[in-house]
Design an enzyme around this catalytic site. Structure first.
Site, PDB file in Angstrom:
ATOM      1  N   LYS B 166       0.885  -1.158   0.000  1.00 40.95           N
ATOM      2  CA  LYS B 166       0.000   0.000   0.000  1.00 40.95           C
ATOM      3  C   LYS B 166       0.933   1.220   0.000  1.00 40.95           C
ATOM      4  CE  LYS B 166      -2.619   3.341   1.859  1.00 40.95           C
ATOM      5  NZ  LYS B 166      -2.022   4.608   2.364  1.00 40.95           N
ATOM      6  N   GLU B 245       5.241  -0.756  13.208  1.00 44.02           N
ATOM      7  CA  GLU B 245       6.079   0.180  13.956  1.00 44.02           C
ATOM      8  C   GLU B 245       5.285   1.465  14.048  1.00 44.02           C
ATOM      9  OE1 GLU B 245       9.895   1.147  12.104  1.00 44.02           O
ATOM     10  OE2 GLU B 245       9.642   3.095  13.049  1.00 44.02           O
ATOM     11  N   CYS B 282      11.827   8.025  12.875  1.00 41.13           N
ATOM     12  CA  CYS B 282      11.104   7.351  13.949  1.00 41.13           C
ATOM     13  C   CYS B 282      11.993   7.161  15.171  1.00 41.13           C
ATOM     14  CB  CYS B 282      10.554   6.016  13.474  1.00 41.13           C
ATOM     15  SG  CYS B 282      11.692   5.131  12.407  1.00 41.13           S
TER      16      CYS B 282
END
Lengths: 509, 509
Positions: B166, B245, B282
């Site tokens: 996606k 995550e 992140c």
């Protein structure tokens, strides 16, 4: 309001034996989990852990007579079977002790700095640490091996995780005795007894999986109960891994050549496997694809002869007996279903083993016969007679996930001629364990064991039996650029604990 | 009704660049998943898989200029960073190819029959097989390394699983180009192009995780989006593993002695780490526990000097910019919070880096300052000044799970004097990777890497970077009493593929 009482019940008579405990309140559960969490450091030393596991086996063996007597009185599984199950559980505890000592399960991986990598690799050292307190949900049908002193408890303790066990209501007295043995073993090694908690009661089980200090859960039981707890584990503010074994049909495929070669042997073997433990094994063969025609007829005849000779038995509790009687009767009433030996109620508390037959074509398309593709707990199996290999393929493609799939092939097929290999490949996606020319009942405690399969067999890709079961209760941590004097000994270059590991990509044993 | 258009947008101007595709309908998703499922056998051969992965790296390198140009136009991450990220992604594909060739990830375990075990062990042989089609959800902030050609795709293909990706709406054109490169590589090895599917659109992402033929998912993104997909994965009739995550604060602890020893170095290093990629990592350090007093003051001064010199930057999209501006302003308005360098809007499309300070005592108890314990995506960090080590412990105990935790200790503490080891043990439960005297930004592609930590850092105990990431897409299968002529070559006694394995308990390399 006083808490509900927990009674030990004799399934042979339906009578209450003794009040064992009270159901745990939310406060009781909280207290047990916090106490277990508070003592987790006592499991940090691997040598202490393995010694504890071995002593636990010793203590259980020392209490054998009391344990087996209580378990037999509560479950009606019989002294020989329960004696064997306890021996298996002790073997399992010692096997996990060996695994703890070896240390490969820590999965030590070391990368020294490497500027040639893209991006450059710093000093990185990874191993696995215990998750924290584990919730264990005991099974009805194995009061030792999948209950308080069973594989979930043993593997969690091996990983360094305290446990709080939710006892199964079918054997509360056995559960208390087993927990006492484990706690005595802990105390012998200076580990506080709270390392093994025990709670009773349905609500306590729900509280347990929701408790913030519970880090993972192991479960063996029904699809309905297991899915409810799985959903609760996933819906937590902090979701946790839920390793549940829920249900399995355990299909068997008998090739035409196999039936032609040894119809009697397969029929008799199937009778033994499907009635073992009064059919209360999670790996009981519940659907058998057998060829139409004379060889298949002979197999069914041998099965009928053997099943008819199986004595009546007592199921684990009255509710299971009711479900069995209703389940077999609903299945037997389906069109084209026959019962060469009728399973069902026998006497006030017993059940009789039996089996059903159906044309496989009835299972190849969606319809009322889909009920035959659902597990029915107890001494019954369904023999679906197929006309063509395409029918076998169509039925297999409609099955949910399974713990096991079994093939019976001829000696020529076993030697690689014909479609044996193709059939093996066809059933592999369906199950966690594939058995050839044997029976799925009997789950060996071995490193290579896989007791777990596609959902609903299990809710994760892990196993609850065998050496790798310990992986479920650990998570990896990597240390980057960490000075040697701060590193845990497991990760030091000189490998003081002599652990198998991977260093700069290469495996070292 | 026609499907919604998917546009590539330039975040430097907010203008649409080109229409790349249309959003995938439910039918499109179904078609992509079925097509991927239909070609899974093409990945069965490990030699073909590793060759495919290497060619994929070659193809991406050959398309480097077009890929980096598109990615820079869509993400504003800059050509140098994107060139490096693409190189990293190619390195990663080749690293997984090496892992496929070595074969240790198959985890081959063999037990020969052993009648001395309790119960006796039959012939049992276990290895891991691919799960099936994997859904990959691309990240906004890494258009290569955590997107179409990133670690989830590479590890799933390495495991033998087709993927349907996606695409992230921040880089649809880059996604199409990268998918085309992967498909060309597949075709070169006779693998149908459907092995790498690509869909666009929010609804398509939800359809994807619910599709019955999707067997697992990998996700990198926000807590909100990731949790919604995790919940959908868990609520399926057949739940699937969801390796997500989601978010991480990445705490840093600077000891008093470390600050005394190298305040300037730590302050400057922190500025570099928290502003890298315009703070869109992140693993950006989002909370720094620094001592009160002169040494801590000097560290903050160096941080301020360095952050003030950081040029304004463009975030990945307008919504992120709005969230950043609102997020820093809400945080800065809290009592006792100061902004030595004010983060926030700058110009029409840019943002300015900055940081906030707060007394650590404000974070030690529940209250409005808990907002400072939530990740704020973009170039900002929070420096909490502590008076005592107990304050550090109290704040750490209140943190959710993290990808990383970082310690800055003095040279004496690094040598084992003082509380370095205790501090290391204290932060280990908080994170998947612990960094000492370095910075968490920069995630090496290495076997020992662990990019994953307690929730919400990740939704499972696995890693999305490094050699063991491949484990996420496999499940074990055991073969019992299976004739050699039917066994896959990986499990044969003579080990024709020369795999590392465990035989009768002993590791063999």
């Amino acid at each position: 309001m006083s808490a509900a009482q927990v009674w030990s019940v004799d399934p042979r008579t339906g009578k209450q034996r003794e009040q064992v405990a009270s159901e745990a309140t939310a406060q009781d559960v909280d207290r047990a989990v916090r106490a277990a969490h508070g003592v987790r450091a006592a499991l940090a030393d691997r040598a202490v852990r393995s010694a504890f596991l071995r002593t636990a086996a010793d203590r259980l063996e020392a209490a054998k007579d009391r344990l087996v007597e209580a378990a037999d009185a509560e479950t009606a599984l019989g002294v020989p079977r329960l004696t064997g199950e306890l021996a298996r559980s002790c073997y399992q505890l010692r096997a996990f002790a060996d695994i703890v000592d070896e240390g490969a399960f820590l999965d030590v991986i070391i990368n020294h700095p490497d500027d040639s990598a893209t991006p450059p690799i710093p000093d990185l050292r990874r191993y696995k640490v215990p998750l924290g307190v584990v919730a264990v949900y005991a099974a009805s049908n194995f009061p030792f091996a999948f209950s308080v002193p069973g594989g979930d408890t043993a593997s969690a303790l091996a990983a360094g995780c305290p446990v709080v066990v939710k006892a199964h209501p079918d054997h509360p007295a056995t559960s208390e005795l087993a927990a006492a043995a484990l706690r005595e073993a802990a105390a012998e090694h200076g580990i506080p007894e709270e390392v093994v908690g025990l709670v009773h009661g349905f609500d306590a089980g729900v509280e347990l999986v929701r408790h913030p200090l519970i880090t993972a859960a192991g479960f063996t039981g029904s699809v309905r109960g297991g899915r409810a707890l799985f959903d609760a584990a996933a819906a937590r503010p902090v979701p946790i891994p839920f390793h549940g074994e829920l249900g399995s049909l355990n299909p068997v495929v008998v090739t035409a050549d196999a039936a032609a070669e040894r119809a009697d042997e397969i029929g008799t073997g199937l009778a033994g496997s499907m009635t073992l433990g009064t059919g209360q094994f999670c790996v009981k063969p519940g659907l058998v694809l057998a060829p139409a025609g004379p060889a298949g007829d002979q197999m069914v005849k041998s099965l009928a002869d053997a099943v008819a000779r199986v004595p009546e038995g007592v199921l684990l509790d009255g509710r299971m007996r009711d479900n069995f009687v209703a389940g077999v009767s609903e299945r037997a009433a389906l069109p084209d279903v026959e019962a060469p030996v009728t399973p069902g109620a026998a006497g006030e508390h017993e059940v009789a083993a039996g089996f059903l037959t159906v044309p496989a074509a009835r299972l190849a398309e969606e319809g009322p016969h889909d009920l035959l593709l659902e597990e029915c707990f107890g001494p019954v199996t369904v023999v679906a007679r197929y006309e063509t290999d395409e029918e076998v393929t169509r039925v297999l493609s409609r099955l949910p996930g399974n713990l096991t799939a079994t093939l019976h092939v001829s000696s020529e097929e076993a030697a690689g001629e014909g479609s044996g290999a193709a059939l093996l490949a066809e059933v592999t996606p369906l199950a966690g364990r594939v058995v050839v020319n044997g029976w799925p009942t009997g789950v060996a405690v071995a490193y290579a064991q896989q007791h777990g399969g596609p959902y609903p067999a299990t809710t994760s890709t892990s196993t609850s039996v065998g050496g790798t079961a310990v992986e479920r209760w650990m998570r990896p941590v990597a240390y980057q650029s960490t000075p040697h004097s701060l590193l845990p000994p497991e990760l030091r270059d000189d490998n003081p604990l002599n652990l198998p590991r991977r260093v700069d990509g290469r495996l070292e044993v």
